[in-house]
Scaffold this motif. Sequence first.
Motif, PDB file in Angstrom:
ATOM      1  N   ASP A 191       0.863  -1.186   0.000  1.00  0.00           N
ATOM      2  CA  ASP A 191       0.000   0.000   0.000  1.00  0.00           C
ATOM      3  C   ASP A 191       0.896   1.232   0.000  1.00  0.00           C
ATOM      4  O   ASP A 191       1.568   1.515   0.981  1.00  0.00           O
ATOM      5  CB  ASP A 191      -0.893  -0.013   1.234  1.00  0.00           C
ATOM      6  N   GLY A 192       0.905   1.975  -1.100  1.00  0.00           N
ATOM      7  CA  GLY A 192       1.848   3.085  -1.212  1.00  0.00           C
ATOM      8  C   GLY A 192       1.297   4.454  -0.889  1.00  0.00           C
ATOM      9  O   GLY A 192       1.936   5.467  -1.170  1.00  0.00           O
ATOM     10  N   ARG A 193       0.116   4.503  -0.287  1.00  0.00           N
ATOM     11  CA  ARG A 193      -0.534   5.793  -0.076  1.00  0.00           C
ATOM     12  C   ARG A 193       0.273   6.764   0.777  1.00  0.00           C
ATOM     13  O   ARG A 193       0.263   7.960   0.537  1.00  0.00           O
ATOM     14  CB  ARG A 193      -1.911   5.588   0.573  1.00  0.00           C
ATOM     15  N   ARG A 194       0.974   6.241   1.783  1.00  0.00           N
ATOM     16  CA  ARG A 194       1.686   7.149   2.698  1.00  0.00           C
ATOM     17  C   ARG A 194       3.199   6.959   2.692  1.00  0.00           C
ATOM     18  O   ARG A 194       3.894   7.500   3.548  1.00  0.00           O
ATOM     19  CB  ARG A 194       1.129   6.967   4.120  1.00  0.00           C
ATOM     20  N   ILE A 195       3.719   6.166   1.772  1.00  0.00           N
ATOM     21  CA  ILE A 195       5.158   5.900   1.739  1.00  0.00           C
ATOM     22  C   ILE A 195       5.955   7.196   1.588  1.00  0.00           C
ATOM     23  O   ILE A 195       6.912   7.448   2.342  1.00  0.00           O
ATOM     24  CB  ILE A 195       5.518   4.926   0.596  1.00  0.00           C
ATOM     25  N   GLU A 196       5.571   8.014   0.639  1.00  0.00           N
ATOM     26  CA  GLU A 196       6.309   9.261   0.410  1.00  0.00           C
ATOM     27  C   GLU A 196       6.229  10.186   1.619  1.00  0.00           C
ATOM     28  O   GLU A 196       7.206  10.838   1.985  1.00  0.00           O
ATOM     29  CB  GLU A 196       5.776   9.952  -0.847  1.00  0.00           C
ATOM     30  N   GLN A 197       5.067  10.233   2.236  1.00  0.00           N
ATOM     31  CA  GLN A 197       4.893  11.073   3.434  1.00  0.00           C
ATOM     32  C   GLN A 197       5.865  10.660   4.537  1.00  0.00           C
ATOM     33  O   GLN A 197       6.540  11.507   5.140  1.00  0.00           O
ATOM     34  CB  GLN A 197       3.454  10.949   3.947  1.00  0.00           C
ATOM     35  N   TYR A 198       5.941   9.342   4.812  1.00  0.00           N
ATOM     36  CA  TYR A 198       6.838   8.848   5.858  1.00  0.00           C
ATOM     37  C   TYR A 198       8.300   9.090   5.481  1.00  0.00           C
ATOM     38  O   TYR A 198       9.104   9.519   6.320  1.00  0.00           O
ATOM     39  CB  TYR A 198       6.616   7.342   6.083  1.00  0.00           C
ATOM     40  N   CYS A 199       8.639   8.787   4.234  1.00  0.00           N
ATOM     41  CA  CYS A 199      10.039   8.902   3.802  1.00  0.00           C
ATOM     42  C   CYS A 199      10.528  10.345   3.816  1.00  0.00           C
ATOM     43  O   CYS A 199      11.617  10.638   4.328  1.00  0.00           O
ATOM     44  CB  CYS A 199      10.206   8.315   2.401  1.00  0.00           C
ATOM     45  N   TYR A 200       9.740  11.256   3.266  1.00  0.00           N
ATOM     46  CA  TYR A 200      10.171  12.651   3.205  1.00  0.00           C
ATOM     47  C   TYR A 200      10.227  13.304   4.585  1.00  0.00           C
ATOM     48  O   TYR A 200      10.988  14.256   4.792  1.00  0.00           O
ATOM     49  CB  TYR A 200       9.267  13.446   2.261  1.00  0.00           C
ATOM     50  N   GLU A 201       9.444  12.803   5.519  1.00  0.00           N
ATOM     51  CA  GLU A 201       9.526  13.318   6.885  1.00  0.00           C
ATOM     52  C   GLU A 201      10.931  13.093   7.443  1.00  0.00           C
ATOM     53  O   GLU A 201      11.481  13.932   8.155  1.00  0.00           O
ATOM     54  CB  GLU A 201       8.491  12.630   7.774  1.00  0.00           C
ATOM     55  N   VAL A 202      11.537  11.958   7.113  1.00  0.00           N
ATOM     56  CA  VAL A 202      12.902  11.648   7.547  1.00  0.00           C
ATOM     57  C   VAL A 202      13.919  12.384   6.689  1.00  0.00           C
ATOM     58  O   VAL A 202      14.853  13.014   7.201  1.00  0.00           O
ATOM     59  CB  VAL A 202      13.156  10.117   7.474  1.00  0.00           C
ATOM     60  N   ILE A 203      13.766  12.298   5.396  1.00  0.00           N
ATOM     61  CA  ILE A 203      14.737  12.894   4.458  1.00  0.00           C
ATOM     62  C   ILE A 203      14.870  14.401   4.660  1.00  0.00           C
ATOM     63  O   ILE A 203      15.958  14.962   4.521  1.00  0.00           O
ATOM     64  CB  ILE A 203      14.329  12.565   3.010  1.00  0.00           C
ATOM     65  N   ASN A 204      13.794  15.065   5.018  1.00  0.00           N
ATOM     66  CA  ASN A 204      13.809  16.527   5.170  1.00  0.00           C
ATOM     67  C   ASN A 204      14.405  17.012   6.495  1.00  0.00           C
ATOM     68  O   ASN A 204      14.467  18.227   6.728  1.00  0.00           O
ATOM     69  CB  ASN A 204      12.394  17.082   5.020  1.00  0.00           C
ATOM     70  N   GLN A 205      14.830  16.073   7.347  1.00  0.00           N
ATOM     71  CA  GLN A 205      15.460  16.477   8.614  1.00  0.00           C
ATOM     72  C   GLN A 205      16.918  16.857   8.362  1.00  0.00           C
ATOM     73  O   GLN A 205      17.754  16.005   8.086  1.00  0.00           O
ATOM     74  CB  GLN A 205      15.359  15.341   9.645  1.00  0.00           C
TER      75      GLN A 205
END
Length: 342
Positions: free
Chosen positions: A299-313
């Motif tokens: 289920d890819g609905r929130r993958i980008e949301q979770y990943c970018y939350e980390v990447i943007n730190q």
Amino acid sequence: VNEEEGDITRISLSNLTVNATSNLVADVLRMDIYDDKALIEELASVVHAKTLGNPFFVMEFLRSLQRSEILSFDIMKLSWSWDTTQLQEETEATDNVIDYMKRQMASLPKDLSDFLPYAACLGSTFSSRQLDTVFTACQAEGIGWNVPTSKWLEYCVSLGFISSLENDSSYRWVHDKVQEAAFSLLPPDEVERVQFHVGEILLENLSPVQTRENVLAVANLFIKGLTKRSEMNEQKCLKVAKICLEAGHTLMISAAFSEAVTYLDAGIMFLPANHWKIDRVLSLELYSSAAESESLAGDGRRIEQYCYEVINQKDASMTEKFRAYDVLITFTWGKKNDYQGA
């Protein structure tokens, strides 16, 4: 299971017909299905109407009739008898056996019935240790009987609400509808508060080892009371977030990735506003694990949301961001291949 123990044959059982209910009632009451046919059919028709022929409910309904003395054993005639008028009057007030059980629970002594919803919060099965922890805390708040937990359990077992497992170290509700009936003793707007409160009791009183042993049960109670998180202080929010993380990891190990996302996402919601500053390790682990579980669940609905939350730190190192990048690249590459394949 199929590979190790051979083929499994699944048998689906439907509810009993009126005739089958009559046979069961006759067998339970030791009555002759032929000689006492009219009497048996009279009782069986009411029983079937109230239970829809569910065998468990048939037995529970008969027990309830006996407890209320509508159904009684005549010692002089050595046979069972019932008052037809009273039977109709008593059962007309309810549509089914669950409603009848709710009435039975509500008619119990208040000190006993008050604790039933708290026990129901512990799930379909629960350990005596869990129950004792909640029972003791409730007693301190003036809820429940002022007797040992073992006595309360004994009484509930005798009433047919719960049954013991594993040498009395754990218990289960005899049916999910019985647990539902216990919940129904609470006003609807109180259910979430009580579930959340039971979660707090377990969180405050169980040792770290005991919490790990019951991590799914504890986390589940906080998830059900998620809207109450605003009432918690920062440290308690972090503690609950860690429990949700541990529950998520437990489910990931079992390859239950969709279920893991539910707990990991709840952990993220429990994080305080400044979580990246006060507990970066916990934040990284929750978001990274949620991204991995979401990906593995398909289920890819929130993958980008979770990943970018980390990447943007900005303060996080590339090593800390590795898992997020790995999931995001795999996900993006998969979408590209799907597009080209189409």
